[in-house]
Design a protein around this motif. Structure first.
Motif, short mmCIF file in Angstrom:
data_model
loop_
_atom_site.label_atom_id
_atom_site.label_comp_id
_atom_site.label_asym_id
_atom_site.label_seq_id
_atom_site.Cartn_x
_atom_site.Cartn_y
_atom_site.Cartn_z
N VAL A 89 0.87 -1.17 0.00
CA VAL A 89 0.00 0.00 0.00
C VAL A 89 0.91 1.22 0.00
O VAL A 89 1.85 1.30 0.79
N ILE A 90 0.64 2.15 -0.89
CA ILE A 90 1.41 3.39 -0.99
C ILE A 90 0.47 4.54 -0.68
O ILE A 90 -0.63 4.63 -1.24
N ARG A 91 0.90 5.41 0.23
CA ARG A 91 0.09 6.59 0.59
C ARG A 91 0.91 7.86 0.37
O ARG A 91 2.11 7.89 0.62
N ALA A 92 0.23 8.90 -0.07
CA ALA A 92 0.83 10.21 -0.28
C ALA A 92 -0.13 11.27 0.23
O ALA A 92 -1.33 11.02 0.36
N PHE A 93 0.40 12.47 0.48
CA PHE A 93 -0.44 13.54 1.00
C PHE A 93 -0.30 14.78 0.15
O PHE A 93 0.81 15.29 -0.08
N HIS A 94 -1.40 15.26 -0.36
CA HIS A 94 -1.47 16.58 -1.01
C HIS A 94 -2.92 17.02 -1.01
O HIS A 94 -3.72 16.54 -1.81
N PRO A 95 -3.28 17.96 -0.12
CA PRO A 95 -4.69 18.35 0.01
C PRO A 95 -5.22 19.14 -1.17
O PRO A 95 -6.44 19.28 -1.32
N ASP A 96 -4.32 19.66 -2.04
CA ASP A 96 -4.77 20.48 -3.17
C ASP A 96 -4.83 19.71 -4.48
O ASP A 96 -5.28 20.25 -5.49
N ALA A 97 -4.37 18.46 -4.48
CA ALA A 97 -4.35 17.68 -5.72
C ALA A 97 -5.77 17.23 -6.09
O ALA A 97 -6.60 16.97 -5.22
N THR A 98 -6.01 17.13 -7.39
CA THR A 98 -7.29 16.59 -7.87
C THR A 98 -7.15 15.15 -8.35
O THR A 98 -8.15 14.47 -8.60
#
Length: 214
Positions: free
Chosen positions: A47-56
């Motif tokens: 499982v790969i997780r990333a964070f970017h609240p502005d990404a669509t």
């Protein structure tokens, strides 16, 4: 063509972190973002997780093909890659935005700490004689990838983030991890080198966020 996450679609519970971890990541208060973000072994797959609240939209780019990520919680995106070998699953992340722009990078949250136990022990007891070699920003190669290792001593901080040209001065995107009782916060940022401008965003015990030079 962007592939789905896996032939057997995992449940959201498998992809999403705990509510507490997701909230702390989103608020910039997580002391160990690597425990949530990056690559994690799950039942012989990853499982790969990333964070970017502005990404669509976000995708994992790998040799086996791109994998579309789901927005699972508070700007945290996740993908499940069935049967992948966590030890040598090389990948990049592609973030897409509403204005049509995109940002591709290797994932800082798949790398081990850049400071060893001896350094941390000496820093913790105040006897390290070459702090300039381990704290600050230093070009480093990790797992064959060139980048910069950032480390700062901030024992009273609730969280520390690194901000610079490489993340558009948005420290939310690169929270550092606390290396235990040493008081050191650390992050390896791949694919950057000498000459980068940066500062640290330090969330103090008083709840105030301060931007500080190194």
């Amino acid at each position: 063509m962007v592939r789905p996450m896996s032939p057997t679609r995992p449940t959201l519970n498998l992809l999403a972190p705990s509510q507490e971890d997701a909230t702390r990541i989103a608020c910039g208060e997580h002391h160990d973002p690597h425990s949530t973000l990056g690559l994690h072994l799950v039942d012989g797959s990853v499982v790969i997780r990333a964070f970017h609240p502005d990404a669509t939209g976000v995708s994992v780019l790998a040799a086996s093909g791109p994998y579309k990520m789901q927005n699972v919680e508070n700007g945290i995106w996740a993908a499940f890659v069935a049967g992948a070998d966590a030890a040598d699953f090389a990948y990049r992340l592609r973030f897409e935005f509403a204005d049509g722009n995109a940002w591709e990078r290797r994932d800082p949250y798949r790398f081990l700490p850049t400071l060893g136990e001896v350094d941390l022990h000496l820093i913790g007891e105040g006897t390290h004689e070459r702090l300039y070699d381990v704290l600050g920003a230093h070009p480093r190669t990790m797992d064959g990838v060139d980048g910069v290792a950032f480390a700062v001593w901030a024992p009273g901080a609730r969280s520390v983030r690194v901000a610079g040209d490489f993340d558009a001065w948005d420290g939310r995107l690169m929270p550092m991890r606390s290396l235990g009782s040493s008081g050191v916060w650390e992050l390896f940022v791949p694919d950057i080198g000498p000459g980068e401008l940066y500062k640290y965003e330090v969330l103090g015990a008083d709840g105030q966020l301060r931007l500080k030079g190194d």
